[in-house]
Each structure stands twice: as C-alpha cells, then as structure tokens.
Design an enzyme around this catalytic site. Structure first.
Site, PDB file in Angstrom:
ATOM      1  N   HIS A 131       0.787  -1.250   0.000  1.00  0.00           N
ATOM      2  CA  HIS A 131       0.000   0.000   0.000  1.00  0.00           C
ATOM      3  C   HIS A 131       0.820   1.302   0.000  1.00  0.00           C
ATOM      4  O   HIS A 131       0.774   2.087   0.946  1.00  0.00           O
ATOM      5  CB  HIS A 131      -1.000   0.023   1.158  1.00  0.00           C
ATOM      6  CG  HIS A 131      -0.509  -0.494   2.485  1.00  0.00           C
ATOM      7  ND1 HIS A 131       0.633  -0.061   3.090  1.00  0.00           N
ATOM      8  CD2 HIS A 131      -1.041  -1.418   3.318  1.00  0.00           C
ATOM      9  CE1 HIS A 131       0.780  -0.696   4.245  1.00  0.00           C
ATOM     10  NE2 HIS A 131      -0.208  -1.521   4.409  1.00  0.00           N
ATOM     11  N   ASN A 147      -4.758   2.975   7.260  1.00  0.00           N
ATOM     12  CA  ASN A 147      -3.329   3.174   7.453  1.00  0.00           C
ATOM     13  C   ASN A 147      -2.558   2.375   6.411  1.00  0.00           C
ATOM     14  O   ASN A 147      -2.688   1.157   6.391  1.00  0.00           O
ATOM     15  CB  ASN A 147      -2.934   2.721   8.866  1.00  0.00           C
ATOM     16  CG  ASN A 147      -1.534   3.153   9.224  1.00  0.00           C
ATOM     17  OD1 ASN A 147      -0.906   3.921   8.504  1.00  0.00           O
ATOM     18  ND2 ASN A 147      -1.019   2.638  10.313  1.00  0.00           N
ATOM     19  N   ASP A 161      -6.046  -4.247   0.236  1.00  0.00           N
ATOM     20  CA  ASP A 161      -5.890  -4.097   1.691  1.00  0.00           C
ATOM     21  C   ASP A 161      -7.272  -4.189   2.369  1.00  0.00           C
ATOM     22  O   ASP A 161      -7.590  -3.401   3.266  1.00  0.00           O
ATOM     23  CB  ASP A 161      -5.174  -2.790   2.052  1.00  0.00           C
ATOM     24  CG  ASP A 161      -4.748  -2.738   3.523  1.00  0.00           C
ATOM     25  OD1 ASP A 161      -4.886  -3.761   4.227  1.00  0.00           O
ATOM     26  OD2 ASP A 161      -4.285  -1.668   3.962  1.00  0.00           O
ATOM     27  N   PHE A 189      -8.262   1.534  12.054  1.00  0.00           N
ATOM     28  CA  PHE A 189      -7.852   1.814  10.675  1.00  0.00           C
ATOM     29  C   PHE A 189      -8.363   0.707   9.758  1.00  0.00           C
ATOM     30  O   PHE A 189      -8.327  -0.463  10.127  1.00  0.00           O
ATOM     31  CB  PHE A 189      -6.328   1.821  10.572  1.00  0.00           C
ATOM     32  CG  PHE A 189      -5.651   2.985  11.251  1.00  0.00           C
ATOM     33  CD1 PHE A 189      -5.650   4.237  10.664  1.00  0.00           C
ATOM     34  CD2 PHE A 189      -4.981   2.804  12.459  1.00  0.00           C
ATOM     35  CE1 PHE A 189      -4.980   5.303  11.269  1.00  0.00           C
ATOM     36  CE2 PHE A 189      -4.318   3.860  13.071  1.00  0.00           C
ATOM     37  CZ  PHE A 189      -4.319   5.115  12.473  1.00  0.00           C
ATOM     38  N   GLY A 190      -8.783   1.065   8.550  1.00  0.00           N
ATOM     39  CA  GLY A 190      -9.033   0.041   7.532  1.00  0.00           C
ATOM     40  C   GLY A 190     -10.374   0.158   6.857  1.00  0.00           C
ATOM     41  O   GLY A 190     -11.344   0.626   7.444  1.00  0.00           O
TER      42      GLY A 190
HETATM   43 ZN   LIG Z   1      -0.565  -2.494   6.201  1.00  0.00          ZN
END
Ligand SMILES: [Zn+2]
Length: 431
Positions: A232, A278, A305, A323-324
């Site tokens: 990423h 992130n 991701d 995060f995500g």
């Molecule tokens: Zn990562």
C-alpha cells in the site's frame, strides 16, 4: 460435465490475447480456447457482450480468521472475493493467533479448502507473534505453504532483525512484504498530516513516516538480495524511491490500493471513519504521483488491503476508530469506472495488474489462460451499471469509502477451478 463459455471477448494479459473465442473447461481445467467450439455435453454459458479474463488475484487481504470472526471469516471473506471477481487472495497474518506457526497456516488452508469460495494463499509473519523481537521459523513456514512474509500492520522496527529475515526469506524463495511506517514518526496520528488534518484538528501522520522505512528497506533488499514488496504505497516520495531503486536493479515491487489511487484526505471530510485507514489517504499531489507511478510500472500491482471492521467498531469518534476499509467487492468496479473508462488505464493493463502481476510477485501460477491450467476465470460486464450498497456485501463488514458510488463495470461470474462460485447471470452457482 464441463463448461463451455461461448462468444465472450477473451482477454489474457500475459499472452496479449484479446479476441472473441470460446473457452472450454473440463475437469476443472482449461481444455481449449478457440473460435467455434461445438459441444453437446457441456453446460453452455452465453458470454456474448462480456469480457472473459483470468480470475483476479488480491495479494493483500485481511480475513480476520482465526480470532476476529465477528469482522470477517474465511467463508465470508472469500465469498466477498468471488463477488468482486477474485479467484485467489493472499491473507495477512495479523490474526489472533497470528500466522507465525505452521499449525495456523494449516488451519487457514484447511478452512479455505472446506468453506472457501476462492483460493487462499497464507502470508506468515516475519517475527514471532508479530512482536518484532524474534524471527519466525521462516523455513518451516515456507514449507507449510506460506507464500510470503509480512508483519503487516507494522513495519519490522529492528533493522538488524529485518536484515536477517531477508536472508532467510531469500533462501526460502519468499518475498518480504513490508508495511512501511515508522511508528515514532506517525506518533499516534489518525490521518494524513496536511491542510485537512489542521482544519479538522486531527493528529497527522507525515509522509516521511512511510518514506524513511521504504528507503531503509530498499537498502536492505539491495544488500541482502532479498525480494522486497512494498505494501500500500501512499506518498509521492515513496514512488520516487521505488522508481530509483528499480532503475538500479533492486528486487523491489510495490502495490497500491484503489482508495489511494482515487481518493485524497479530503474524503475524511466530516470525520468519516470509513475514510480512516493506514496508510492514510494523502494529498492531491501524492494521489497524482501514485497514478503516474502505477502507469509507468513503478508500482506493479493493485491490491485492496481489504480490512473489515464491524459497524459498531467504526461508529465511534474518529480518533478511536480502527484503521481500515473493505475493498474486495468494489475494487474492479471503481478501477473500471474511474481509471479504464476515462482512458487513463488500458483495460488489458488493469486486468494484468489485478491478476498476473500480483500472482507473479507471490511466485504463484495464475492470472493467465493456459491449456491445462486450473480454470480460474472472471466474466465481466463492462456496461453493467450499479451503485455501491454496503448492505448487500457478502463481507461481514460495511466499512467502505465508496458507499453510494455509481459504477459501470462489474464481475458477473467468477469460476474457480472450473466451478461457478459466483453468478450474477441467470446461471446456477455450484455448491
Ligand atoms: Zn498495512
């Protein structure tokens, strides 16, 4: 009974094939692809007006299994994958327990074989417990079926340890996938450090937090001869570092997510926790550099991701949200709509970077149409219009920054090993 996929426009990026041919699948494998295959004993799929391509491969997915199956499990995550056109996913090892032991790798493989809709390629940790202190048993993990090594979620902080890991990874023939982030520089930030973090009064993660680790890891890969894969990529500086490294022949590859290619930190807007991930969404100049780096080949692959979190976990103050974002069910649609349709990215190249390229980075067959190869295929309707509605996701989680987006282009059938695992056409799915 086999499958005869008739009349589709077959695109195979590795061979450059782009032609109207029929594809015959028998015993789970590709038996023929040529014009005018006749058949009486096969199930015929009318693919006129559709693209027929090698199944997509996502090299960066969090399946949350074992340990956090309220967010996702191997069954729901792979169901989401096939709905998005993916026939194989590589899963990150930050589970509970983490994939730092062959028994956990074997658990994932056996669950995937039983419940999984698509192929699952486990990635094992670089360090025991993902704690960054002691190396995992890399040769043993490689022997148990791990396709790569990563402490994703964190970088390996100790450069000496990472250097030794790269030595073992090289011997085992596995790439090292780094989540490039210096925790001290990120300093508990929650979004990109820039104008928007100032406007919103949120603690920022500076670009240099990623770039110092990209630079360090490139030097270590160059010295050890290991294969480094940068997960990423999010900043213009990282793109420049990777471009320079490739020019001098360093064994480095990189991936970018659809959200980093298409969104900026402005999307955090009204403290939208579905735009919190992130690395964070960066500024407009970073986004432009990512697109440029992707088009010129500096960045090799698209990976989602896919990071599921339960709605109640995301429905909190921005600072406290995890995060995500999820990505398996939107990746193809947003890439087709926002990059291919406007002419930024040729269709064949989009398909290559979503299939053959990530498969090759992981040293796996896949992403190509070959006689005798397993029939992992996706049928795509480039004209199909649809709106991203998280309520309809097969994933257990709903945390997407693309909710409500009007898209054009969609996977309408996904075939794994000759079995129809997802169909949005009037054709029955194989149990
Ligand atoms: Zn990562």
């Amino acid at each position: 009974m086999g499958l005869l996929i008739r009349g589709g426009r077959v695109i195979d990026p590795p061979s450059g094939l782009d032609r109207r041919v029929d594809v015959l699948v028998t015993d789970g494998h590709i038996a023929a692809f040529e014009a005018g295959i006749a058949s009486r004993e096969h199930q015929v799929i009318d693919a006129r007006g559709l693209i027929v391509a090698p199944g997509l491969v996502d090299m960066h997915v969090h399946l949350r299994d074992p340990g956090q199956t309220h967010k996702e499990d191997i069954a729901s995550g792979t169901a989401a994958a096939v709905r998005g056109g993916f026939t194989a996913v590589a899963c990150m090892p930050n589970t509970t327990p983490p994939l730092d032991h062959p028994t956990v790798v074997e658990y994932v493989l056996s669950r995937a074989a039983k419940a999984g809709a698509c192929r699952v390629w486990p990635i094992a940790t670089i360090t025991k417990g993902r704690m960054g202190e002691e190396l995992s048993l890399i040769p043993t993990l490689a022997g148990s079926g791990a396709v790569a090594l990563s402490d994703d979620g964190d970088a390996v902080k100790n450069a000496g340890l990472l250097r030794r890991a790269m030595g073992y990874a090289r011997q085992a023939g596995l790439p090292v996938i780094e989540h490039c982030e210096d925790a001290a520089l990120s300093n508990a930030g929650v979004m990109h450090e820039g104008m928007w973090s100032t406007v919103l009064g949120l603690r920022g993660i500076p670009s240099v937090s990623e770039e110092v680790i990209v630079a360090r890891d490139i030097l270590l890969a160059e010295e050890t001869g290991a294969r480094l894969h940068v997960a990423h990529v999010s900043t213009a500086g990282s793109v420049a570092l990777i471009r320079q490294a490739k020019r001098r022949g360093v064994g480095v590859t990189a991936e970018v997510t659809p959200h980093h290619l298409l969104l900026t930190d402005e999307a955090v807007g009204d403290y939208n926790t579905d735009a919190k991930m992130n690395p964070p969404l960066r500024g407009q100049a970073d986004r432009a550099a990512l697109v440029e780096g992707f088009l010129d080949g500096t960045i090799d692959a698209i990976a989602t991701d896919h990071a599921p979190h339960a709605p109640e976990e995301k429905r909190v103050e921005f600072d406290c949200a995890p995060f995500g974002v999820v990505g398996l069910e939107t990746a193809l649609g947003v890439v087709l709509t926002r990059l291919v349709r406007p002419g930024t990215l040729p269709l064949m190249e989009a398909l290559r970077r979503l299939s053959a390229t990530p498969a090759a980075i992981l040293g796996r067959a896949g992403g190509r149409l070959e006689l005798g190869a397993p029939a992992d295929l996706v049928l795509i309707d480039l004209e199909r219009r649809w709106t991203v509605d998280p309520a309809t996701f097969a994933s257990k989680s709903r945390n997407t920054p693309f909710a409500g987006w009007e898209l054009q282009g969609k996977a309408v059938m996904t075939i794994v090993g000759g079995e129809i695992k997802y169909s949005d056409l009037p054709v029955e799915v194989d149990a």
